[in-house]
Design a protein around this motif. Structure first.
Motif, PDB file in Angstrom:
ATOM      1  N   GLY A 155     -27.786  -0.116 -67.553  1.00  0.00           N
ATOM      2  CA  GLY A 155     -28.641   0.125 -66.395  1.00  0.00           C
ATOM      3  C   GLY A 155     -28.667  -1.048 -65.432  1.00  0.00           C
ATOM      4  N   MET A 156     -28.744  -2.258 -65.964  1.00  0.00           N
ATOM      5  CA  MET A 156     -28.763  -3.441 -65.102  1.00  0.00           C
ATOM      6  C   MET A 156     -27.420  -3.652 -64.416  1.00  0.00           C
ATOM      7  N   ALA A 157     -26.339  -3.299 -65.104  1.00  0.00           N
ATOM      8  CA  ALA A 157     -25.014  -3.407 -64.485  1.00  0.00           C
ATOM      9  C   ALA A 157     -24.889  -2.445 -63.303  1.00  0.00           C
ATOM     10  N   ILE A 158     -25.317  -1.205 -63.496  1.00  0.00           N
ATOM     11  CA  ILE A 158     -25.244  -0.211 -62.416  1.00  0.00           C
ATOM     12  C   ILE A 158     -26.155  -0.610 -61.262  1.00  0.00           C
ATOM     13  N   SER A 159     -27.351  -1.073 -61.601  1.00  0.00           N
ATOM     14  CA  SER A 159     -28.322  -1.462 -60.577  1.00  0.00           C
ATOM     15  C   SER A 159     -27.756  -2.537 -59.658  1.00  0.00           C
ATOM     16  N   ASN A 160     -27.228  -3.591 -60.236  1.00  0.00           N
ATOM     17  CA  ASN A 160     -26.726  -4.694 -59.417  1.00  0.00           C
ATOM     18  C   ASN A 160     -25.371  -4.387 -58.787  1.00  0.00           C
ATOM     19  N   ALA A 161     -24.624  -3.442 -59.362  1.00  0.00           N
ATOM     20  CA  ALA A 161     -23.398  -2.987 -58.703  1.00  0.00           C
ATOM     21  C   ALA A 161     -23.738  -2.288 -57.389  1.00  0.00           C
ATOM     22  N   LEU A 162     -24.791  -1.471 -57.406  1.00  0.00           N
ATOM     23  CA  LEU A 162     -25.230  -0.792 -56.179  1.00  0.00           C
ATOM     24  C   LEU A 162     -25.685  -1.802 -55.128  1.00  0.00           C
ATOM     25  N   VAL A 163     -26.402  -2.817 -55.568  1.00  0.00           N
ATOM     26  CA  VAL A 163     -26.872  -3.851 -54.634  1.00  0.00           C
ATOM     27  C   VAL A 163     -25.692  -4.631 -54.061  1.00  0.00           C
ATOM     28  N   ALA A 164     -24.686  -4.909 -54.899  1.00  0.00           N
ATOM     29  CA  ALA A 164     -23.509  -5.633 -54.425  1.00  0.00           C
ATOM     30  C   ALA A 164     -22.714  -4.805 -53.421  1.00  0.00           C
ATOM     31  N   ILE A 165     -22.628  -3.489 -53.643  1.00  0.00           N
ATOM     32  CA  ILE A 165     -21.969  -2.610 -52.661  1.00  0.00           C
ATOM     33  C   ILE A 165     -22.706  -2.688 -51.330  1.00  0.00           C
TER      34      ILE A 165
END
Length: 299
Positions: free
Chosen positions: A185-195
């Motif tokens: 969940g934290m990986a997906i969350s910060n991937a979205l923020v990085a995009i």
């Protein structure tokens, strides 16, 4: 507010809608207060800008930025899950470290993208002006991510993640590996923020090491504001509310800064942000109180 300012606010709202998706995933789904986003947002911008300047495809650069953001989220989750560091402290540690990492990636405090080919470049040669094409392109990207996120949260893994945030003890009793769910969940969350950071850098024409300051506040304001103005009975509505909240937030900022009668200037942005976030937090409680007063009055 003129048309360019209005569409610019929509453009920013769409970008920060992705930040709101990430914040929603960490704060609402996993119940994980995550400040990593203040570092993963400029991380996405730094990675994408550096790759683009070095001649790489902008879509590939954006994908690599998402992977880098996922890595930042994994570090925060790992510090919490494996090393048992308090989640808030773990995210602060990662955020602080990312400042130096972003400087390392860019090699300097900022990287200019003026004259470089970005993912918006192919759409600039059409008949429509840039201030119309950019929101349209971002709308398509955000809607695709929104649909994928909703499908994920309704999948078996997504339901396990939602159970982890709602009741970790019960989730473990049903055989769910809550540690892995937090990591994912934290990986997906910060991937979205990085995009979001990558898109923001490409639309603004530069990446800066300080561009992540206050991003977590914007994300929270978007989530809370969206919940205040929309029903969130289903997961789809809750995620749409995040996007609506982000757009309304940016429109409110643009309106406040463009009203001559208020006398606000660009340096008052943080003040306006604080006022809007406070209003977003207080408004739901006031609405419930007022509805209760009217209900008692009718009886």
């Amino acid at each position: 507010m003129n048309q360019i300012a209005f569409l610019g606010a929509i453009e920013s709202g769409l970008v920060f809608g992705l930040v709101a998706f990430g914040v929603f995933l960490s704060f609402r789904i996993l119940q994980f207060p995550d400040l990593t986003v203040d570092g993963s947002f400029p991380l996405g911008a730094a990675v994408s800008a550096t790759l683009i300047v070095n001649g790489n495809d902008p879509w590939l650069a954006t994908l690599v930025a998402a992977i880098a953001g996922a890595g930042a989220g994994l570090i925060t989750a790992w510090l919490n899950v494996r090393l048992k560091i308090l989640h808030l402290l773990a995210s602060i540690l990662t955020m602080i470290a990312l400042y130096s990492i972003n400087l390392r990636i860019m090699g300097r405090p900022n990287v200019a993208l003026l004259g470089e080919e970005t993912l918006l470049t192919p759409f600039e040669s059409g008949s429509l002006p840039y201030y119309i094409t950019t929101p349209l392109v971002f709308s398509v990207i955000v809607l695709i991510i929104l649909v994928l996120l909703v499908k994920f949260l309704y999948s078996e893994i997504g339901l396990a993640m939602r159970a982890t945030g709602a009741n970790p003890r019960m989730a473990r009793a049903h055989g769910i590996n809550t540690g892995r769910m937090i990591l994912l969940g934290m990986a997906i969350s910060n991937a979205l923020v990085a995009i979001a950071g990558a898109l923001f850098a490409q639309s603004q024409g530069s990446a800066d090491v300080t561009m992540g300051v206050g991003v977590i506040v914007i994300g929270l304001a978007s989530v809370i504001g969206g919940e205040a103005v929309m029903s969130t009975r289903t997961m789809l509505l809750a995620i749409i509310a995040c996007l609506v909240g982000a757009i309304l937030y940016r429109l409110a900022i643009a309106t406040a800064l463009n009203l001559d009668m208020l006398g606000l200037k660009s340096q008052d942005l943080n003040l306006v942000t604080a006022v809007l976030v406070t209003a977003a937090i207080v408004f739901p409680g006031m609405k419930r109180s007022l509805s209760g007063v009217f209900t008692r009055g009718d009886s």
